[in-house]
Design a protein around this motif. Structure first.
Motif, short mmCIF file in Angstrom:
data_model
loop_
_atom_site.label_atom_id
_atom_site.label_comp_id
_atom_site.label_asym_id
_atom_site.label_seq_id
_atom_site.Cartn_x
_atom_site.Cartn_y
_atom_site.Cartn_z
N THR A 20 -2.00 35.22 -41.86
CA THR A 20 -1.52 34.17 -42.76
C THR A 20 -0.07 33.82 -42.46
OG1 THR A 20 -3.04 34.88 -44.50
CG2 THR A 20 -1.17 33.52 -45.16
N LEU A 21 0.75 34.84 -42.22
CA LEU A 21 2.15 34.61 -41.89
C LEU A 21 2.27 33.88 -40.55
CD1 LEU A 21 5.18 34.97 -42.31
CD2 LEU A 21 4.98 37.30 -41.41
N ALA A 22 1.51 34.34 -39.55
CA ALA A 22 1.54 33.70 -38.23
C ALA A 22 1.07 32.25 -38.32
CB ALA A 22 0.69 34.49 -37.24
N ARG A 23 0.03 32.01 -39.12
CA ARG A 23 -0.50 30.64 -39.28
C ARG A 23 0.53 29.74 -39.97
NH1 ARG A 23 -4.29 28.00 -36.62
NH2 ARG A 23 -5.81 29.69 -36.87
N THR A 24 1.26 30.29 -40.91
CA THR A 24 2.31 29.53 -41.59
C THR A 24 3.38 29.10 -40.60
OG1 THR A 24 1.92 30.72 -43.66
CG2 THR A 24 4.04 29.59 -43.43
N LEU A 25 3.78 30.02 -39.72
CA LEU A 25 4.77 29.71 -38.70
C LEU A 25 4.23 28.68 -37.70
CD1 LEU A 25 5.95 33.37 -38.08
CD2 LEU A 25 7.37 31.56 -39.06
N TYR A 26 2.99 28.89 -37.26
CA TYR A 26 2.36 28.02 -36.27
C TYR A 26 2.25 26.58 -36.76
CZ TYR A 26 -1.26 26.55 -32.89
OH TYR A 26 -1.98 25.91 -31.92
N ALA A 84 -1.75 32.58 -49.94
CA ALA A 84 -0.45 32.99 -50.45
C ALA A 84 0.38 33.68 -49.38
CB ALA A 84 -0.64 33.93 -51.64
N VAL A 85 1.61 33.21 -49.22
CA VAL A 85 2.56 33.87 -48.33
C VAL A 85 3.74 34.32 -49.19
CG1 VAL A 85 3.69 33.69 -46.08
CG2 VAL A 85 1.90 32.10 -46.66
N VAL A 86 3.44 34.64 -50.45
CA VAL A 86 4.47 35.01 -51.42
C VAL A 86 5.21 36.26 -50.94
CG1 VAL A 86 4.89 35.77 -53.78
CG2 VAL A 86 3.18 34.00 -53.32
N GLY A 87 6.53 36.23 -51.04
CA GLY A 87 7.33 37.40 -50.74
C GLY A 87 7.78 37.51 -49.30
N PHE A 88 7.36 36.59 -48.45
CA PHE A 88 7.72 36.68 -47.03
C PHE A 88 8.71 35.59 -46.63
CE2 PHE A 88 3.59 39.03 -45.78
CZ PHE A 88 4.21 40.24 -46.08
N GLY A 111 -1.49 40.41 -44.44
CA GLY A 111 -1.17 39.00 -44.31
C GLY A 111 -0.55 38.61 -42.99
N LYS A 112 -0.82 39.39 -41.93
CA LYS A 112 -0.25 39.08 -40.61
C LYS A 112 -0.71 37.72 -40.11
CE LYS A 112 -2.13 42.76 -38.82
NZ LYS A 112 -2.72 43.28 -40.06
N PRO A 118 12.33 44.19 -31.81
CA PRO A 118 11.42 45.16 -32.42
C PRO A 118 10.34 44.44 -33.24
CG PRO A 118 13.70 45.84 -32.73
CD PRO A 118 13.74 44.45 -32.16
N ALA A 119 9.18 45.06 -33.33
CA ALA A 119 8.07 44.44 -34.07
C ALA A 119 8.47 44.18 -35.53
CB ALA A 119 6.85 45.35 -34.02
N HIS A 120 8.01 43.05 -36.06
CA HIS A 120 8.19 42.77 -37.48
C HIS A 120 7.05 43.49 -38.23
CE1 HIS A 120 11.32 39.62 -37.22
NE2 HIS A 120 10.79 39.46 -36.02
N ILE A 121 7.38 44.63 -38.82
CA ILE A 121 6.38 45.44 -39.50
C ILE A 121 6.28 44.97 -40.94
CG2 ILE A 121 5.65 47.78 -40.10
CD1 ILE A 121 7.49 48.78 -37.84
N LEU A 122 5.15 44.37 -41.29
CA LEU A 122 4.99 43.85 -42.64
C LEU A 122 4.87 44.99 -43.64
CD1 LEU A 122 2.69 40.73 -42.34
CD2 LEU A 122 5.13 40.98 -41.96
N ARG A 123 5.50 44.80 -44.77
CA ARG A 123 5.51 45.81 -45.83
C ARG A 123 4.49 45.46 -46.91
NH1 ARG A 123 7.69 42.83 -49.71
NH2 ARG A 123 9.06 41.13 -49.08
N LEU A 124 4.23 46.43 -47.77
CA LEU A 124 3.46 46.14 -48.97
C LEU A 124 4.31 45.25 -49.88
CD1 LEU A 124 2.03 49.71 -49.68
CD2 LEU A 124 0.76 47.76 -48.79
N ARG A 125 3.65 44.45 -50.71
CA ARG A 125 4.39 43.55 -51.58
C ARG A 125 4.98 44.31 -52.77
NH1 ARG A 125 2.67 38.38 -49.97
NH2 ARG A 125 1.88 38.69 -47.87
#
Length: 459
Positions: free
Chosen positions: A136-142, A98-102, A133-134, A252-259
């Protein structure tokens, strides 16, 4: 197929809810639409299970026919459909992460990775606490089709806390070649680096360094990444927000937030139900469970593992009432991931971090109070010209940058007013404290006494 099945079940639900036997005029039309929906659903299920006709499957199909014929219990229909989906797909289909919310983050990062207006080499970083989900997010982009199209070469390398430069070079180069000779493995670091540089020279490349712990990784390798104004990119994921400053990231770094609560609910539904539909009888307990996960995908995944394939109302109510107890009963699901962050802490921060295990669950710790308690416990020592309060403030910010503490309140001058720790990290603190004999009973008593004495203070 599960998506199409979900559509049929939703259509049936809408027709079922719209049907009113006491409404004059269109009773026959409504009844006909509902019957057609039932027929469509049953035909789809029979087609879906061709080749899987075990005794269990035949029994479930017969059970479904009985429920459908009585035009009853939608929750039962959903449960049987889920059981059939699990039999049909479990061994063949990899569970979608799940990459829900990003969506916004994906759009922003995708633009930075593929924008043709910026030709110079750029470093981009994704940071945040464990389990957000860092990767997972990176893998989705890749894996995005646009990224595949835009880059001549792509490489993914996972970086451990203890790494060898030679292994990293091997890993990157192996992404660019299907056949690696013995000579390749006999090369020195310098030879491998030169080979990588020549391979990338003049090409547009993307290299992902997943889970880096120290900026030395990039310092060791950056000489082998040419900047030929081709739009090449390097993407880092890390738990340490400060790393992006040291590696001179372009943004600046993309700081992931809580969902959010809605995003957490969508993730839970996606993980537990293949069709994404929750039976009405489980909704209340499901929402309690979602809230107790506090927006951390790692916690949601653990909770979904407890719920999946068991749609008993009693079971869901038990999980909702005692989620934390169920989660921590099997620490193997999360302890290794959290231990990596703890093991990377310098010694002076470990005791400050473990100190959070003595606070109650969901407790917002005022920064002023925390600093007093750290000093009272002898965890802070003067350093050069800095006083104890300044040293403690630096320790606090270091723990926040390492994504181990969450900021819960901010002062008007943008300084941290209060912070807190996620329940899973608090449980880790308690386990580690017991293992290392930290915070004995006397320490706990003294700590809580100090806590009571400072309750009346403003912060």
């Amino acid at each position: 197929m599960a998506g199409a099945l979900g559509h049929l079940v939703k259509q049936l639900t809408r027709n079922y809810e719209a049907f009113d036997p006491f409404k004059e005029g269109d009773i026959l039309d409504s009844k006909g639409m509902m019957t057609a929906s039932f027929d469509d659903l049953m035909n789809y299920l029979r087609d879906m299970m061709v080749g899987y006709e075990s005794e269990e499957v035949l029994a479930l199909l017969k059970e479904m026919e009985g429920v459908v014929a009585k035009k009853g219990n939608l929750d039962k229909i959903i449960a049987v459909c889920e059981q059939l989906c699990n039999i049909r797909y479990n061994s063949n289909v990899e569970e979608e992460k799940a990459v829900v919310g990003f969506d916004k983050e994906i759009e922003t990062l995708l633009d930075q990775l593929t924008a043709t207006s910026t030709k110079q080499f750029q470093i981009i970083s994704i940071t945040g606490m464990a389990g957000l989900g860092k990767t997972t997010l990176a893998r989705t982009l890749y894996s995005h089709e646009l990224v595949k199209y835009m880059f001549d070469f792509r490489s993914w390398i996972t970086v451990s806390q203890v790494y060898l430069k030679k292994d990293l070079l091997h890993g990157i180069l192996s992404s660019f070649s299907n056949v690696l000779t013995d000579e390749f493995y006999e090369m020195s670091e310098h030879q491998l680096g030169e080979k990588l540089y020549r391979k990338l020279k003049g090409r547009k490349y993307l290299v992902v360094f997943d889970d880096i712990w120290d900026c030395r990784v990039w310092n060791d390798l950056k000489m082998y990444f040419p900047d030929d104004q081709t739009g090449s990119r390097v993407l880092f994921t890390s738990r340490d927000i400060g790393i992006s400053l040291h590696i001179q990231a372009a943004k600046p770094a993309h700081i992931l937030r809580l969902r959010t609560q809605l995003e957490s609910w969508n993730i839970l539904m996606k993980k537990v139900f293949r069709m994404g539909i929750c039976p009405d009888g489980l909704v209340h307990s499901g929402r309690v469970i979602k809230r107790k996960c506090e927006g951390l995908p790692l916690a949601i995944v653990i909770a979904s593992g407890l719920l999946k394939n068991n749609f008993s109302t009693t079971w869901w109510e038990q999980i909702a009432a005692s989620l934390r107890s169920f989660m921590v009963s099997d620490p193997r699901q999360y302890i290794d991931s959290l231990a990596l962050s703890y093991n990377h802490l310098p010694l002076h921060l470990r005791r400050c971090f473990l100190f959070f295990g003595a606070f109650p669950e969901d407790y917002e710790v005022p920064v002023t109070k925390l600093i007093w308690l750290w000093i009272a416990q002898g965890l802070i020592h003067e350093s050069g010209s800095r006083n104890l309060e300044d040293v403690a403030q630096n320790f606090l910010m270091d723990l926040i940058k390492r994504s181990l503490l969450m900021i819960s309140r901010i002062k008007s001058n943008r300084q941290v007013k209060a912070c807190r720790i996620h329940d899973l990290l608090r449980d880790f603190c308690l386990r580690k404290s017991e293992e290392e004999n930290y915070l004995s009973n006397n320490d706990r008593y003294e700590h809580m006494l100090l806590l009571e004495l400072t309750k009346s203070k403003n912060y």
